[in-house]
Design an enzyme around this catalytic site. Structure first.
Site, short mmCIF file in Angstrom:
data_model
loop_
_atom_site.label_atom_id
_atom_site.label_comp_id
_atom_site.label_asym_id
_atom_site.label_seq_id
_atom_site.Cartn_x
_atom_site.Cartn_y
_atom_site.Cartn_z
N ASP A 119 0.81 -1.21 0.00
CA ASP A 119 0.00 0.00 0.00
C ASP A 119 0.85 1.27 0.00
O ASP A 119 0.35 2.35 0.27
CB ASP A 119 -0.98 0.01 1.19
CG ASP A 119 -0.27 -0.14 2.52
OD1 ASP A 119 0.96 -0.37 2.53
OD2 ASP A 119 -0.94 -0.02 3.57
N GLU A 205 10.32 -3.12 13.62
CA GLU A 205 11.52 -2.69 12.90
C GLU A 205 12.72 -2.67 13.84
O GLU A 205 13.79 -3.20 13.53
CB GLU A 205 11.31 -1.30 12.29
CG GLU A 205 10.20 -1.25 11.24
CD GLU A 205 8.81 -0.96 11.79
OE1 GLU A 205 7.94 -0.59 10.99
OE2 GLU A 205 8.60 -1.09 13.02
#
Length: 255
Positions: A119, A205
């Site tokens: 996206d 992350e």
């Protein structure tokens, strides 16, 4: 020997894209494929959140004309709650495939891995920037974290902090779209994966990068992290209010 075409010596970019079935899926993948088709030596690792490969994605990839690998792994139901990190299993499946593939090859060909969600919007310049990654490279991301952009703060060519609107105390206050890792690093840290246990949303992350690098080692790209080359564009929620409950059309059309 004949001189090598310059493209033959370019490191391969491996793009791991988790994807799942939803009304905009094919539209998003189409946009991404149109970008990837313009990038030399890119291998697309598309990982479906599903118990089997879907017809839609299989047909799509067959027609896309891109070097690709089509994987699938379902997210366990217990992790499908709001507020939990998403796409963990899918990204790990992509990492496992990469390691498996290179296990029996001679010392690895130069390569770079990055996590390309379906996206986002990617500038072609981003791929030129990441291709020279030696260990882990970083750059700004647009329209993320409740700000126009977030970025690593760079002084004298080194990352010294983070310009971010959310939890600046994270070890690596960076978005999934904001870094790339050399294949060499992925292969030399075979246990580095995205964790479920103890990982909060937005910490994936950091939890991953902590296993393979330090902030001091990061390589700033995109003009010392002053250029935005990727955006979290996020597709608008589709209005299907007038979609009939039962199939009324005389033909079955894939969207």
């Amino acid at each position: 020997p004949p001189p090598q075409a310059p493209e033959a010596v370019l490191p391969t970019i491996y793009a791991i894209t988790p994807t799942y079935s939803r009304p905009v899926q094919k539209a998003e993948l189409t946009r991404l494929a149109n970008t990837f088709r313009q990038v030399a030596r890119l291998h697309w690792i598309l990982v479906e959140d599903a118990a089997a490969r879907s017809e839609l994605v299989s047909r799509f990839l067959a027609a896309a004309g891109l070097p690709c690998t089509h994987l699938h792994v379902p997210t366990p139901r217990r992790y499908k709650r709001p507020g939990l990190p998403r796409a963990t299993e899918q990204r790990n499946a992509g990492l496992a495939w990469l390691r498996q593939r290179h296990r029996h090859l001679p010392p690895p060909q130069a390569g770079v891995l990055f996590f390309a969600d379906d996206d986002n919007t990617y500038s072609l310049e981003l791929f030129q920037e990441m291709r020279t990654t030696r260990k882990v490279s970083v750059w700004p991301v647009g329209l993320v974290g409740g700000r126009r952009y977030e970025r690593p703060v760079v002084e004298n060519g080194k990352v010294v902090g983070w310009y971010t609107g959310w939890r600046a105390d994270r070890p690596f206050a960076i978005d999934m779209a904001g870094f790339a890792v050399s294949l060499q690093v992925i292969l030399s840290h075979p246990k580095a994966v995205f964790k479920r246990r103890g990982s909060q949303p937005g910490m994936q992350e950091s939890d991953f990068l902590k296993q393979i690098t330090t902030v001091e080692e990061l390589e700033p790209k995109a003009n010392n992290c002053t250029k935005v080359l990727v955006w979290h564009t996020r597709t608008e929620k589709v209005n299907l209010a007038n979609e009939p409950k039962y199939h009324l059309d005389t033909v079955n059309i894939e969207v």
